[in-house]
Design a protein around this motif. Structure first.
Motif, mmCIF file in Angstrom:
data_model
loop_
_atom_site.group_PDB
_atom_site.id
_atom_site.type_symbol
_atom_site.label_atom_id
_atom_site.label_comp_id
_atom_site.label_asym_id
_atom_site.label_seq_id
_atom_site.Cartn_x
_atom_site.Cartn_y
_atom_site.Cartn_z
ATOM 1 N N LEU A 72 -28.873 -17.567 -0.185
ATOM 2 C CA LEU A 72 -29.328 -18.632 0.709
ATOM 3 C C LEU A 72 -28.926 -19.973 0.123
ATOM 4 O O LEU A 72 -29.182 -20.239 -1.054
ATOM 5 N N ASN A 73 -28.277 -20.824 0.930
ATOM 6 C CA ASN A 73 -27.995 -22.173 0.479
ATOM 7 C C ASN A 73 -28.246 -23.169 1.601
ATOM 8 O O ASN A 73 -28.089 -22.852 2.788
ATOM 9 N N VAL A 74 -28.642 -24.368 1.200
ATOM 10 C CA VAL A 74 -28.962 -25.455 2.121
ATOM 11 C C VAL A 74 -28.209 -26.698 1.666
ATOM 12 O O VAL A 74 -28.204 -27.024 0.473
ATOM 13 N N SER A 75 -27.563 -27.399 2.617
ATOM 14 C CA SER A 75 -26.789 -28.596 2.304
ATOM 15 C C SER A 75 -27.267 -29.758 3.155
ATOM 16 O O SER A 75 -27.694 -29.571 4.306
ATOM 17 N N THR A 76 -27.160 -30.963 2.575
ATOM 18 C CA THR A 76 -27.504 -32.167 3.323
ATOM 19 C C THR A 76 -26.720 -33.346 2.769
ATOM 20 O O THR A 76 -26.278 -33.333 1.604
ATOM 21 N N ASN A 77 -26.521 -34.368 3.601
ATOM 22 C CA ASN A 77 -25.850 -35.586 3.176
ATOM 23 C C ASN A 77 -26.898 -36.577 2.674
ATOM 24 O O ASN A 77 -27.690 -37.110 3.460
ATOM 25 N N LEU A 78 -26.883 -36.818 1.355
ATOM 26 C CA LEU A 78 -27.806 -37.811 0.801
ATOM 27 C C LEU A 78 -27.381 -39.216 1.199
ATOM 28 O O LEU A 78 -28.212 -40.069 1.505
ATOM 29 N N PHE A 79 -26.056 -39.431 1.169
ATOM 30 C CA PHE A 79 -25.455 -40.699 1.571
ATOM 31 C C PHE A 79 -24.236 -40.372 2.430
ATOM 32 O O PHE A 79 -23.806 -39.217 2.485
ATOM 33 N N PRO A 80 -23.632 -41.345 3.079
ATOM 34 C CA PRO A 80 -22.481 -41.057 3.946
ATOM 35 C C PRO A 80 -21.356 -40.312 3.229
ATOM 36 O O PRO A 80 -20.677 -39.487 3.828
ATOM 37 N N GLN A 81 -21.127 -40.588 1.949
ATOM 38 C CA GLN A 81 -20.033 -39.949 1.220
ATOM 39 C C GLN A 81 -20.553 -39.019 0.121
ATOM 40 O O GLN A 81 -19.856 -38.792 -0.872
ATOM 41 N N ASN A 82 -21.735 -38.489 0.296
ATOM 42 C CA ASN A 82 -22.326 -37.635 -0.737
ATOM 43 C C ASN A 82 -23.006 -36.441 -0.082
ATOM 44 O O ASN A 82 -23.778 -36.599 0.860
ATOM 45 N N ARG A 83 -22.720 -35.238 -0.604
ATOM 46 C CA ARG A 83 -23.286 -34.014 -0.030
ATOM 47 C C ARG A 83 -23.888 -33.157 -1.135
ATOM 48 O O ARG A 83 -23.228 -32.833 -2.130
ATOM 49 N N LEU A 84 -25.152 -32.781 -0.970
ATOM 50 C CA LEU A 84 -25.878 -31.996 -1.956
ATOM 51 C C LEU A 84 -26.141 -30.594 -1.406
ATOM 52 O O LEU A 84 -26.555 -30.439 -0.256
ATOM 53 N N THR A 85 -25.907 -29.570 -2.240
ATOM 54 C CA THR A 85 -26.137 -28.172 -1.863
ATOM 55 C C THR A 85 -27.034 -27.519 -2.906
ATOM 56 O O THR A 85 -26.786 -27.625 -4.112
#
Length: 217
Positions: A52-65
């Protein structure tokens, strides 16, 4: 195997799960001079897991998984001799837990793409036993010691786009792999070599470095 993925706003998720049951059978024969030996292998192997993995954009040019990985496997095998009354059995289970975190970032007007991550692995061996009537392996009979291993594995990479059609990258990563069940709980002669089950085997670790470039003429 089953897989599900979806998303809402800046969030995306992915779920994968699998189950495998293998009924492995093999006939093993040898002829040394005039001595013929045969034994039949009957091995049940079961594997299952969930990712299971979840991703989101913390900032416009930053993505955390963020993700979790859980797996379990077991073996229950018997070697039944047909040319004698001998037999050999081995059983064992392994369970794996992993938690990982990855961050992707674009800088300098998306010319530089950075990826950094870290993964924690924990593996355990338990429920192992070995029994044989064949000498000299009969001296190894009994329950096998439980054991566990753990490791942190970092990863970092950078790719720079000189132009839209030319880029170069550099990466470093560390890998971790626990021993397989057969090495932990199965003794015998394999490929002409004497092998003794050893639940205290150390895991494999590897450090990798890679450098390269991509061009699209």
């Amino acid at each position: 195997k089953l897989a599900y993925q979806g998303g809402a706003r800046d969030w995306q998720w992915q779920l994968k799960t699998f189950y495998q049951l293998e009924d492995y059978r093999r006939v093993s024969e040898t002829l040394q001079g005039t001595t013929y030996t045969r034994f039949d292998v009957d091995s049940d192997r079961e594997d299952m897991g969930l990712l299971l993995n979840v991703s989101t954009n913390l900032f416009p040019q930053n993505r955390l998984t963020v993700g979790i990985d859980v797996k379990e496997g077991r073996v229950d095998a018997i070697d039944q001799y047909k040319t004698s009354l001998d037999r050999t059995t081995n059983t064992g289970k392994m369970r794996f837990y992993a938690l990982y975190l990855q961050d992707e970032m674009d800088l300098f007007d998306q010319r530089l793409h950075l990826i950094g991550g870290i993964r924690y692995d924990y593996a355990e061996f338990f429920g192992g036993s070995y029994y044989s009537t064949v000498s000299p392996f009969s001296s190894l009979n009994g329950n096998l010691k439980d054991n566990s291993w753990s490791a942190f594995s970092p990863r970092i990479s950078a790719r720079y786009f000189f132009t839209d059609s030319l880029s170069s990258y550099l990466s470093y990563g560390r890998g971790f792999r626990a021993s397989i069940l057969d090495d932990l709980c199965r003794s015998g002669i394999f490929w002409g070599l004497y092998k003794e089950a050893n639940p205290e085997l150390e895991p494999e670790k590897i450090d990798t470095f890679e450098f390269g470039a991509d061009a699209r003429p």
